[in-house]
Structures are given as C-alpha cells and as structure tokens.
Scaffold this motif. Structure first.
Motif, PDB file in Angstrom:
ATOM      1  N   GLU A  13      59.173  51.073  -7.005  1.00 22.09           N
ATOM      2  CA  GLU A  13      57.738  51.302  -6.860  1.00 22.09           C
ATOM      3  C   GLU A  13      57.261  50.817  -5.496  1.00 22.09           C
ATOM      4  OE1 GLU A  13      53.457  50.401  -8.969  1.00 22.09           O
ATOM      5  OE2 GLU A  13      55.264  50.449 -10.203  1.00 22.09           O
ATOM      6  N   LYS A  16      58.019  53.483  -2.941  1.00 20.99           N
ATOM      7  CA  LYS A  16      57.101  54.611  -3.117  1.00 20.99           C
ATOM      8  C   LYS A  16      55.731  54.294  -2.519  1.00 20.99           C
ATOM      9  CE  LYS A  16      59.307  56.082  -7.404  1.00 20.99           C
ATOM     10  NZ  LYS A  16      59.125  56.228  -8.851  1.00 20.99           N
ATOM     11  N   ARG A  17      55.231  53.100  -2.802  1.00 21.21           N
ATOM     12  CA  ARG A  17      53.914  52.714  -2.285  1.00 21.21           C
ATOM     13  C   ARG A  17      53.918  52.620  -0.756  1.00 21.21           C
ATOM     14  NH1 ARG A  17      50.330  52.327  -5.944  1.00 21.21           N
ATOM     15  NH2 ARG A  17      50.886  51.797  -8.084  1.00 21.21           N
ATOM     16  N   VAL A  20      53.936  56.200   0.655  1.00 18.95           N
ATOM     17  CA  VAL A  20      52.595  56.793   0.516  1.00 18.95           C
ATOM     18  C   VAL A  20      51.642  56.186   1.550  1.00 18.95           C
ATOM     19  CG1 VAL A  20      50.588  56.993  -1.009  1.00 18.95           C
ATOM     20  CG2 VAL A  20      52.884  57.415  -1.900  1.00 18.95           C
ATOM     21  N   ARG A  21      51.717  54.869   1.733  1.00 22.48           N
ATOM     22  CA  ARG A  21      50.851  54.212   2.721  1.00 22.48           C
ATOM     23  C   ARG A  21      51.097  54.751   4.127  1.00 22.48           C
ATOM     24  NH1 ARG A  21      50.633  50.711   6.596  1.00 22.48           N
ATOM     25  NH2 ARG A  21      52.854  50.274   6.603  1.00 22.48           N
ATOM     26  N   TRP A  48      54.422  61.717  -5.008  1.00 21.77           N
ATOM     27  CA  TRP A  48      53.988  60.319  -4.993  1.00 21.77           C
ATOM     28  C   TRP A  48      52.579  60.195  -4.434  1.00 21.77           C
ATOM     29  CZ3 TRP A  48      59.037  58.310  -2.302  1.00 21.77           C
ATOM     30  CH2 TRP A  48      60.102  58.376  -3.203  1.00 21.77           C
ATOM     31  N   LYS A  51      50.116  61.310  -7.025  1.00 21.96           N
ATOM     32  CA  LYS A  51      49.953  60.306  -8.080  1.00 21.96           C
ATOM     33  C   LYS A  51      49.030  59.176  -7.615  1.00 21.96           C
ATOM     34  CE  LYS A  51      54.168  61.025 -10.713  1.00 21.96           C
ATOM     35  NZ  LYS A  51      53.792  60.947 -12.105  1.00 21.96           N
ATOM     36  N   VAL A  52      49.214  58.698  -6.404  1.00 20.50           N
ATOM     37  CA  VAL A  52      48.362  57.624  -5.889  1.00 20.50           C
ATOM     38  C   VAL A  52      46.916  58.103  -5.778  1.00 20.50           C
ATOM     39  CG1 VAL A  52      47.866  56.231  -3.837  1.00 20.50           C
ATOM     40  CG2 VAL A  52      50.198  56.339  -4.732  1.00 20.50           C
ATOM     41  N   GLN A  53      46.718  59.298  -5.264  1.00 15.73           N
ATOM     42  CA  GLN A  53      45.360  59.819  -5.099  1.00 15.73           C
ATOM     43  C   GLN A  53      44.663  60.033  -6.441  1.00 15.73           C
ATOM     44  OE1 GLN A  53      46.371  63.200  -2.610  1.00 15.73           O
ATOM     45  NE2 GLN A  53      45.669  62.109  -0.780  1.00 15.73           N
ATOM     46  N   ASN A  55      45.279  58.117  -9.074  1.00 14.93           N
ATOM     47  CA  ASN A  55      45.388  56.836  -9.789  1.00 14.93           C
ATOM     48  C   ASN A  55      46.319  56.919 -10.990  1.00 14.93           C
ATOM     49  OD1 ASN A  55      43.624  55.331  -8.102  1.00 14.93           O
ATOM     50  ND2 ASN A  55      41.911  56.395  -9.053  1.00 14.93           N
ATOM     51  N   PHE A  58      53.601  55.481 -11.340  1.00 12.47           N
ATOM     52  CA  PHE A  58      54.864  56.077 -10.902  1.00 12.47           C
ATOM     53  C   PHE A  58      55.899  56.038 -12.022  1.00 12.47           C
ATOM     54  CE2 PHE A  58      53.558  54.470  -6.560  1.00 12.47           C
ATOM     55  CZ  PHE A  58      53.380  55.708  -6.013  1.00 12.47           C
TER      56      PHE A  58
END
Length: 64
Positions: A13, A16-17, A20-21, A48, A51-53, A55, A58
């Motif tokens: 995770e 992935k974060r 994305v960042r 990914w 999914k972040v956008q 909320n 993962f």
C-alpha cells in the motif's frame, strides 16, 4: 482472464500511495513510474489513481 498457474505481482500500500502521489502532485509520467517502480502497466497505475480519487481502499479483488 488469468491462466492456470499464473502469478501476479503484488505491491505494498505504501508503494501504491507513493506512486499515486508522484503522479498527481509531481506530474510523473506513467513510463517514468513504471520504470522506477517496476510496475507492469499504465492501467495498474491509473486504477490506483482512480481509487485514491474516489476514496476507495487498495483491496485485492482476487480473494487472495
């Protein structure tokens, strides 16, 4: 569809974060992210980001 005996790369995770960042905040290209982190496809990164956008977690959808 997965083939019998096929294995999949798993990513933490945290990775992935970070990917994305870098994509959203620093504007890294899909190619640069794939090469830097060994990710196989643009679609994986795009998933990914989505999914972040939205909320969403993962979570692994393969039931592993």
């Amino acid at each position: 569809m997965a083939k019998k005996g096929q294995t999949f790369q798993t990513y933490t995770e945290e990775l992935k974060r970070e990917v994305v960042r870098l994509k959203l905040e620093e504007g890294w290209s899909y190619r640069r992210l794939r090469e830097r982190f060994g990710i196989k496809s643009d679609a994986q990164i795009a998933n990914w980001v989505k999914k972040v956008q939205n909320n969403e977690p993962f979570e692994d959808q393969r039931g592993v």
